[in-house]
Every structure is written in C-alpha cells, then in structure tokens.
Write an enzyme that holds these catalytic residues in place. Structure first.
Site, short mmCIF file in Angstrom:
data_model
loop_
_atom_site.label_atom_id
_atom_site.label_comp_id
_atom_site.label_asym_id
_atom_site.label_seq_id
_atom_site.Cartn_x
_atom_site.Cartn_y
_atom_site.Cartn_z
CB SER A 88 -3.85 -8.56 -2.93
OG SER A 88 -3.28 -9.70 -3.03
CE1 TYR A 132 -1.79 -7.21 1.52
CE2 TYR A 132 -2.19 -9.27 0.16
CZ TYR A 132 -1.69 -7.96 0.21
OH TYR A 132 -1.42 -7.26 -0.97
P1 NAD Z 1 5.33 -1.82 -0.80
O1 NAD Z 1 5.68 -2.03 0.57
O2 NAD Z 1 7.00 -1.74 -1.62
O3 NAD Z 1 5.09 -0.23 -0.99
C1 NAD Z 1 3.74 0.24 -0.33
C2 NAD Z 1 3.91 1.75 -0.27
O4 NAD Z 1 2.76 2.12 0.43
C3 NAD Z 1 5.01 2.14 0.49
O5 NAD Z 1 5.93 3.20 -0.20
C4 NAD Z 1 4.55 2.48 1.95
O6 NAD Z 1 5.45 3.72 2.46
C5 NAD Z 1 3.23 3.02 1.41
N1 NAD Z 1 2.36 2.95 2.55
C6 NAD Z 1 2.19 2.29 3.56
N2 NAD Z 1 1.09 2.52 4.49
C7 NAD Z 1 1.03 3.80 4.00
C8 NAD Z 1 0.22 4.88 4.65
N3 NAD Z 1 -0.41 4.72 5.83
N4 NAD Z 1 -0.11 6.19 4.04
C9 NAD Z 1 0.64 6.32 2.90
N5 NAD Z 1 1.34 5.35 2.31
C10 NAD Z 1 1.68 4.22 2.89
O7 NAD Z 1 4.66 -2.73 -1.34
P2 NAD Z 1 4.02 -3.24 -3.02
O8 NAD Z 1 4.58 -4.57 -2.92
O9 NAD Z 1 4.80 -2.07 -3.98
O10 NAD Z 1 2.35 -3.06 -2.89
C11 NAD Z 1 1.84 -1.86 -3.29
C12 NAD Z 1 0.42 -2.33 -3.21
O11 NAD Z 1 0.11 -3.40 -4.12
C13 NAD Z 1 -0.25 -2.59 -2.07
O12 NAD Z 1 -1.50 -2.13 -1.78
C14 NAD Z 1 -0.28 -4.30 -1.99
O13 NAD Z 1 -1.19 -4.73 -1.03
C15 NAD Z 1 -0.61 -4.38 -3.31
N6 NAD Z 1 -0.20 -5.84 -3.75
C16 NAD Z 1 1.28 -6.02 -3.79
C17 NAD Z 1 1.60 -7.39 -3.90
C18 NAD Z 1 3.13 -7.89 -3.89
O14 NAD Z 1 3.24 -9.20 -4.21
N7 NAD Z 1 4.06 -7.05 -3.87
C19 NAD Z 1 0.55 -8.26 -4.54
C20 NAD Z 1 -0.61 -8.06 -4.70
C21 NAD Z 1 -1.13 -6.66 -4.24
#
Ligand code: NAD
Length: 251
Positions: free
Chosen positions: A142, A155
């Site tokens: 991130s 985070y």
């Molecule tokens: P999201 O919450 O929509 O999806 C995350 C997924 O991970 C979900 O399907 C959840 O069920 C799964 N998950 C959570 N804990 C878990 C576990 N213990 N075991 C297996 N699966 C698990 O989030 P997103 O926005 O799609 O984010 C995906 C990745 O991108 C994350 O690592 C997040 O840190 C990173 N990210 C997101 C953003 C954003 O703005 N959305 C920005 C930077 C980084």
C-alpha cells in the site's frame, strides 16, 4: 497480448475487490485460477462462477492466510488440482483507518499483525517453496507505507514487512528464474470515486485528494493492469521492484 494458457495463478483474498479483479484478469488471459477467501463463502462462490464464465478452470479454497496450516492446505489443494502454481499474488489484507495509535486495542493489533504481516509472509514463504521455476510472485502492499497518515499507523506498519520480505525474496529466488515484485496501490475504489466512509476531516481524505489523476481515484482494474504486466513477458527482467499505482502519490 499476455498469454497465460497452461499457467496456474493463486491469488489470496480474491473473492472481491482488488484480488478478484486480478484473478479475473488472469483467467481472461487463460490461466487456471485458485480463488482464496477466509470466511466470505458466498463471495468465494460468486468469484468462482465469474472465472468459469471466462471459460477458465478454477477452484475456490477457504483458508485463513494468518494460519500456517491453512496456507499449507491452500497450496496443497492448488497443487493437487493444477500442479505447482506459476503465479502467486499475496493480496489478502485488512484495512483499519481512522484509529489513532493510542486508541488501538490489543485485539486490533494482533488481528492486523496476524493477517497483514504474518499472512503476507506465510503466503510468500510457501509460494517460494512451492512455485514452479520461472514463476512470478506479486505482493500487494500500500502507498500508506510511503505516506504516513494519522489514523493509519497499524495498517501502515503491518503492510510494510511484506515489501521488504519480497525484496529479499527476489534476490534469493532469482537463480530459479523467479521474479518477485510489489504493487503499491494508492486509494482504490470499485467506482474510482472518493470513499465516503472516510470522514471529511480525516487526513486520509487528503491522501485520496492527492492520489488521483483527472477526476478519479484508482480502481481495481488499475491494479490488475499492473499485475498483468508483472506476469507478462514484458516484465521478464523486472524483479525486486515496487510499482506504484497511486495516481501520483509517492511510493
Ligand atoms: P477487500 O477488503 O475488498 O478485499 C480483501 C480480501 O482479503 C477479502 O476478500 C477478504 O475476505 C480477504 N481476507 C481478509 N483477511 C483474510 C485472511 N485472513 N485470509 C484470507 N483472506 C482474507 O480489500 P481490497 O481493497 O481489495 O484490498 C486488497 C489488498 O490491497 C489488501 O492487501 C489491501 O491492503 C491492499 N490495498 C488496498 C487499497 C484500497 O484503497 N482499497 C489501497 C492500497 C492497498
């Protein structure tokens, strides 16, 4: 055009959001897909259905990435169905924003450390041991790592270890032809619009305002585009690096 026919891609946390967009992209490019989810079975089944609609072979495996035995089972089920994975994306993660460090509970600290840090490390550790030669490993970090924001301390701190683990792993696996890279997304939303649940006075709101090009923030498609590049032939000589998909924020 990237052709992943005959390759197997395992994407953690791929029942929704960024992980699902990456899994569906790889499916469109011909890969066999291993969907992973923790508890949201309905979304896991839906993602599986959508991969099948792309004509791809896929399985959906319930596994909590913070549990070593679950991660072992995830890779074992993938191998049993498709053979060794060729692509592993360590994507699953939890977000916690808007809580100052002094307000954090021990439970929140344990949970975020277990999923974001331990889970990402376990996934890449097992990936390195199981992936085929010339495989590709991608860690979804991130841009918070490079942009300290009040309320995002836990985070930020729990997303950082995966990046440094990936950078060293890139050096340790290069003799097997494996590449390991990091994608650092900025603010991402399905519709590319500001995330309304973040209070208007939150410092994270200003990060969203800074992390945009034109009139939108990022979408899962933007991240999937970078994830496609990293597994394509175009990135054969790219390893140990971080690609920011941040709308201009530092990465
Ligand atoms: P999201 O919450 O929509 O999806 C995350 C997924 O991970 C979900 O399907 C959840 O069920 C799964 N998950 C959570 N804990 C878990 C576990 N213990 N075991 C297996 N699966 C698990 O989030 P997103 O926005 O799609 O984010 C995906 C990745 O991108 C994350 O690592 C997040 O840190 C990173 N990210 C997101 C953003 C954003 O703005 N959305 C920005 C930077 C980084």
């Amino acid at each position: 055009m990237t052709d992943l026919t005959g390759k197997t891609a395992l994407v953690t946390g791929s029942a929704r959001g960024i992980g699902k967009a990456i899994a569906l992209r790889y499916a469109k490019l011909g890969a066999n897909i291993v969907i992973n989810y923790s508890s949201d079975t309905a979304n896991g089944e839906q993602a599986l259905k959508e991969v099948h609609e792309h004509g791809g072979q896929a399985i959906a495996v319930q596994a909590d990435i913070s549990e070593a035995a679950d991660v072992d089972r995830l890779f074992a089920e993938a191998e049993e169905r498709f053979g060794s994975a060729d692509i592993v994306v360590a994507n699953a993660g939890l977000e916690l924003l808007g809580v100052p460090i002094t307000d954090l509970t021990d439970e929140q600290i344990d949970n975020m450390v277990n999923v974001n840090a331990r889970g990402a490390l376990l996934t890449m550790h097992r990936a390195a041991k199981n992936i085929s030669d010339n495989g590709r490993i991608v860690y979804i970090a991130s841009t918070a790592i490079a942009n300290p924001v009040p309320g995002a301390g836990l985070y930020t701190a729990t997303k950082a270890p995966g990046r440094y683990f990936a950078e060293v792993l890139a050096r340790e696996t290069s003799d097997r032809g494996i590449t390991v890279n990091i994608i650092q997304p900025g603010p991402i939303d399905d519709a590319g619009v500001f995330i309304d649940s973040i209070p208007a006075d939150s410092p994270f709101r200003s990060l969203q305002a800074a992390g945009r090009i034109g009139d939108r923030i990022g979408t899962p498609k933007d991240v999937a585009d970078a994830a496609e590049y990293l597994v394509s032939d175009l990135a054969a000589w790219v390893s140990g690096t971080t690609i920011g998909v941040t709308g201009g924020l530092p990465q």
